[in-house]
Motif scaffolding. Structure first.
Motif, PDB file in Angstrom:
ATOM      1  N   VAL A   4     -32.822  73.093  42.005  1.00  0.00           N
ATOM      2  CA  VAL A   4     -32.620  72.627  40.633  1.00  0.00           C
ATOM      3  C   VAL A   4     -33.288  71.266  40.500  1.00  0.00           C
ATOM      4  O   VAL A   4     -33.164  70.417  41.382  1.00  0.00           O
ATOM      5  CB  VAL A   4     -31.109  72.486  40.330  1.00  0.00           C
ATOM      6  N   HIS A   5     -34.006  71.060  39.393  1.00  0.00           N
ATOM      7  CA  HIS A   5     -34.569  69.741  39.110  1.00  0.00           C
ATOM      8  C   HIS A   5     -33.536  68.928  38.344  1.00  0.00           C
ATOM      9  O   HIS A   5     -32.973  69.392  37.354  1.00  0.00           O
ATOM     10  CB  HIS A   5     -35.846  69.873  38.281  1.00  0.00           C
ATOM     11  N   VAL A   6     -33.289  67.714  38.820  1.00  0.00           N
ATOM     12  CA  VAL A   6     -32.341  66.798  38.198  1.00  0.00           C
ATOM     13  C   VAL A   6     -33.128  65.558  37.776  1.00  0.00           C
ATOM     14  O   VAL A   6     -33.900  65.012  38.563  1.00  0.00           O
ATOM     15  CB  VAL A   6     -31.214  66.414  39.185  1.00  0.00           C
ATOM     16  N   PHE A   7     -32.913  65.118  36.541  1.00  0.00           N
ATOM     17  CA  PHE A   7     -33.620  63.965  35.997  1.00  0.00           C
ATOM     18  C   PHE A   7     -32.612  62.847  35.744  1.00  0.00           C
ATOM     19  O   PHE A   7     -31.648  63.034  35.008  1.00  0.00           O
ATOM     20  CB  PHE A   7     -34.325  64.343  34.693  1.00  0.00           C
ATOM     21  N   VAL A   8     -32.835  61.699  36.382  1.00  0.00           N
ATOM     22  CA  VAL A   8     -31.966  60.524  36.200  1.00  0.00           C
ATOM     23  C   VAL A   8     -32.660  59.615  35.193  1.00  0.00           C
ATOM     24  O   VAL A   8     -33.733  59.063  35.464  1.00  0.00           O
ATOM     25  CB  VAL A   8     -31.727  59.792  37.533  1.00  0.00           C
ATOM     26  N   LEU A   9     -32.049  59.469  34.019  1.00  0.00           N
ATOM     27  CA  LEU A   9     -32.604  58.624  32.965  1.00  0.00           C
ATOM     28  C   LEU A   9     -32.274  57.174  33.277  1.00  0.00           C
ATOM     29  O   LEU A   9     -31.145  56.842  33.619  1.00  0.00           O
ATOM     30  CB  LEU A   9     -32.011  59.019  31.610  1.00  0.00           C
ATOM     31  N   ARG A  10     -33.286  56.319  33.176  1.00  0.00           N
ATOM     32  CA  ARG A  10     -33.074  54.909  33.505  1.00  0.00           C
ATOM     33  C   ARG A  10     -33.770  54.033  32.476  1.00  0.00           C
ATOM     34  O   ARG A  10     -34.613  54.491  31.721  1.00  0.00           O
ATOM     35  CB  ARG A  10     -33.573  54.607  34.904  1.00  0.00           C
ATOM     36  N   THR A  11     -33.378  52.776  32.458  1.00  0.00           N
ATOM     37  CA  THR A  11     -33.991  51.788  31.571  1.00  0.00           C
ATOM     38  C   THR A  11     -34.054  50.448  32.294  1.00  0.00           C
ATOM     39  O   THR A  11     -33.295  50.208  33.235  1.00  0.00           O
ATOM     40  CB  THR A  11     -33.211  51.666  30.242  1.00  0.00           C
ATOM     41  N   LEU A  12     -34.962  49.609  31.871  1.00  0.00           N
ATOM     42  CA  LEU A  12     -35.058  48.265  32.433  1.00  0.00           C
ATOM     43  C   LEU A  12     -34.094  47.354  31.685  1.00  0.00           C
ATOM     44  O   LEU A  12     -33.924  47.464  30.478  1.00  0.00           O
ATOM     45  CB  LEU A  12     -36.478  47.722  32.293  1.00  0.00           C
ATOM     46  N   CYS A  13     -33.462  46.448  32.424  1.00  0.00           N
ATOM     47  CA  CYS A  13     -32.561  45.482  31.806  1.00  0.00           C
ATOM     48  C   CYS A  13     -32.650  44.175  32.590  1.00  0.00           C
ATOM     49  O   CYS A  13     -33.189  44.134  33.679  1.00  0.00           O
ATOM     50  CB  CYS A  13     -31.129  46.014  31.770  1.00  0.00           C
ATOM     51  N   VAL A  14     -32.118  43.136  32.020  1.00  0.00           N
ATOM     52  CA  VAL A  14     -32.096  41.819  32.665  1.00  0.00           C
ATOM     53  C   VAL A  14     -30.677  41.570  33.157  1.00  0.00           C
ATOM     54  O   VAL A  14     -29.720  41.669  32.378  1.00  0.00           O
ATOM     55  CB  VAL A  14     -32.539  40.722  31.680  1.00  0.00           C
ATOM     56  N   ASP A  15     -30.534  41.257  34.457  1.00  0.00           N
ATOM     57  CA  ASP A  15     -29.197  41.012  35.008  1.00  0.00           C
ATOM     58  C   ASP A  15     -28.753  39.571  34.744  1.00  0.00           C
ATOM     59  O   ASP A  15     -29.465  38.790  34.107  1.00  0.00           O
ATOM     60  CB  ASP A  15     -29.136  41.377  36.496  1.00  0.00           C
ATOM     61  N   GLU A  16     -27.571  39.229  35.256  1.00  0.00           N
ATOM     62  CA  GLU A  16     -27.010  37.895  35.003  1.00  0.00           C
ATOM     63  C   GLU A  16     -27.823  36.760  35.615  1.00  0.00           C
ATOM     64  O   GLU A  16     -27.694  35.599  35.215  1.00  0.00           O
ATOM     65  CB  GLU A  16     -25.557  37.825  35.502  1.00  0.00           C
ATOM     66  N   ASN A  17     -28.708  37.082  36.586  1.00  0.00           N
ATOM     67  CA  ASN A  17     -29.572  36.068  37.202  1.00  0.00           C
ATOM     68  C   ASN A  17     -30.942  35.993  36.538  1.00  0.00           C
ATOM     69  O   ASN A  17     -31.815  35.272  36.996  1.00  0.00           O
ATOM     70  CB  ASN A  17     -29.748  36.363  38.687  1.00  0.00           C
ATOM     71  N   GLY A  18     -31.158  36.768  35.482  1.00  0.00           N
ATOM     72  CA  GLY A  18     -32.430  36.769  34.777  1.00  0.00           C
ATOM     73  C   GLY A  18     -33.489  37.644  35.419  1.00  0.00           C
ATOM     74  O   GLY A  18     -34.648  37.582  35.033  1.00  0.00           O
ATOM     75  N   GLU A  19     -33.097  38.478  36.383  1.00  0.00           N
ATOM     76  CA  GLU A  19     -34.045  39.370  37.045  1.00  0.00           C
ATOM     77  C   GLU A  19     -34.062  40.727  36.356  1.00  0.00           C
ATOM     78  O   GLU A  19     -33.026  41.218  35.913  1.00  0.00           O
ATOM     79  CB  GLU A  19     -33.672  39.545  38.520  1.00  0.00           C
ATOM     80  N   VAL A  20     -35.250  41.321  36.284  1.00  0.00           N
ATOM     81  CA  VAL A  20     -35.394  42.638  35.666  1.00  0.00           C
ATOM     82  C   VAL A  20     -34.994  43.696  36.691  1.00  0.00           C
ATOM     83  O   VAL A  20     -35.458  43.695  37.820  1.00  0.00           O
ATOM     84  CB  VAL A  20     -36.841  42.862  35.189  1.00  0.00           C
ATOM     85  N   LYS A  21     -34.096  44.598  36.274  1.00  0.00           N
ATOM     86  CA  LYS A  21     -33.580  45.653  37.149  1.00  0.00           C
ATOM     87  C   LYS A  21     -33.639  46.990  36.424  1.00  0.00           C
ATOM     88  O   LYS A  21     -33.657  47.041  35.195  1.00  0.00           O
ATOM     89  CB  LYS A  21     -32.117  45.379  37.536  1.00  0.00           C
ATOM     90  N   ASN A  22     -33.636  48.073  37.193  1.00  0.00           N
ATOM     91  CA  ASN A  22     -33.472  49.409  36.627  1.00  0.00           C
ATOM     92  C   ASN A  22     -31.992  49.711  36.505  1.00  0.00           C
ATOM     93  O   ASN A  22     -31.212  49.385  37.397  1.00  0.00           O
ATOM     94  CB  ASN A  22     -34.097  50.469  37.544  1.00  0.00           C
ATOM     95  N   ARG A  23     -31.597  50.336  35.414  1.00  0.00           N
ATOM     96  CA  ARG A  23     -30.207  50.753  35.236  1.00  0.00           C
ATOM     97  C   ARG A  23     -30.203  52.248  34.939  1.00  0.00           C
ATOM     98  O   ARG A  23     -30.901  52.712  34.046  1.00  0.00           O
ATOM     99  CB  ARG A  23     -29.560  49.997  34.085  1.00  0.00           C
ATOM    100  N   ASN A  24     -29.429  53.001  35.730  1.00  0.00           N
ATOM    101  CA  ASN A  24     -29.282  54.429  35.483  1.00  0.00           C
ATOM    102  C   ASN A  24     -28.347  54.627  34.302  1.00  0.00           C
ATOM    103  O   ASN A  24     -27.270  54.049  34.244  1.00  0.00           O
ATOM    104  CB  ASN A  24     -28.725  55.140  36.718  1.00  0.00           C
ATOM    105  N   LEU A  25     -28.776  55.480  33.362  1.00  0.00           N
ATOM    106  CA  LEU A  25     -27.999  55.704  32.142  1.00  0.00           C
ATOM    107  C   LEU A  25     -27.313  57.056  32.118  1.00  0.00           C
ATOM    108  O   LEU A  25     -26.192  57.175  31.645  1.00  0.00           O
ATOM    109  CB  LEU A  25     -28.910  55.604  30.913  1.00  0.00           C
ATOM    110  N   ALA A  26     -28.010  58.085  32.595  1.00  0.00           N
ATOM    111  CA  ALA A  26     -27.477  59.441  32.496  1.00  0.00           C
ATOM    112  C   ALA A  26     -28.232  60.359  33.443  1.00  0.00           C
ATOM    113  O   ALA A  26     -29.266  59.985  34.007  1.00  0.00           O
ATOM    114  CB  ALA A  26     -27.603  59.953  31.069  1.00  0.00           C
TER     115      ALA A  26
END
Length: 59
Positions: A4-26
């Motif tokens: 089965v193919h599974v797709f993890v939807l993600r987005t870029l966000c800025v964490d509390e230290n000001g660093e850009v991170k990936n965040r899994n959404l769904a």
């Protein structure tokens, strides 16, 4: 079903230290939903994983 193919939807966000991170959404099994999510903005993307169809069965 072998795999089965599974797709993890993600987005870029800025964490509390000001660093850009990936965040899994769904998680989805629908490629069209994953591509629609990616097309909504340059900060969006998805990762694809192939999972054995019998992953719940005891080996």
């Amino acid at each position: 079903m072998d795999y089965v193919h599974v797709f993890v939807l993600r987005t870029l966000c800025v964490d509390e230290n000001g660093e850009v991170k990936n965040r899994n959404l769904a998680v989805t099994f629908d490629l069209f939903e994953a591509e629609d999510h990616r097309n909504k903005g340059v900060e969006n993307g998805y990762d694809t994983f192939v999972v054995p169809g019998h992953w719940r069965e005891e080996q």
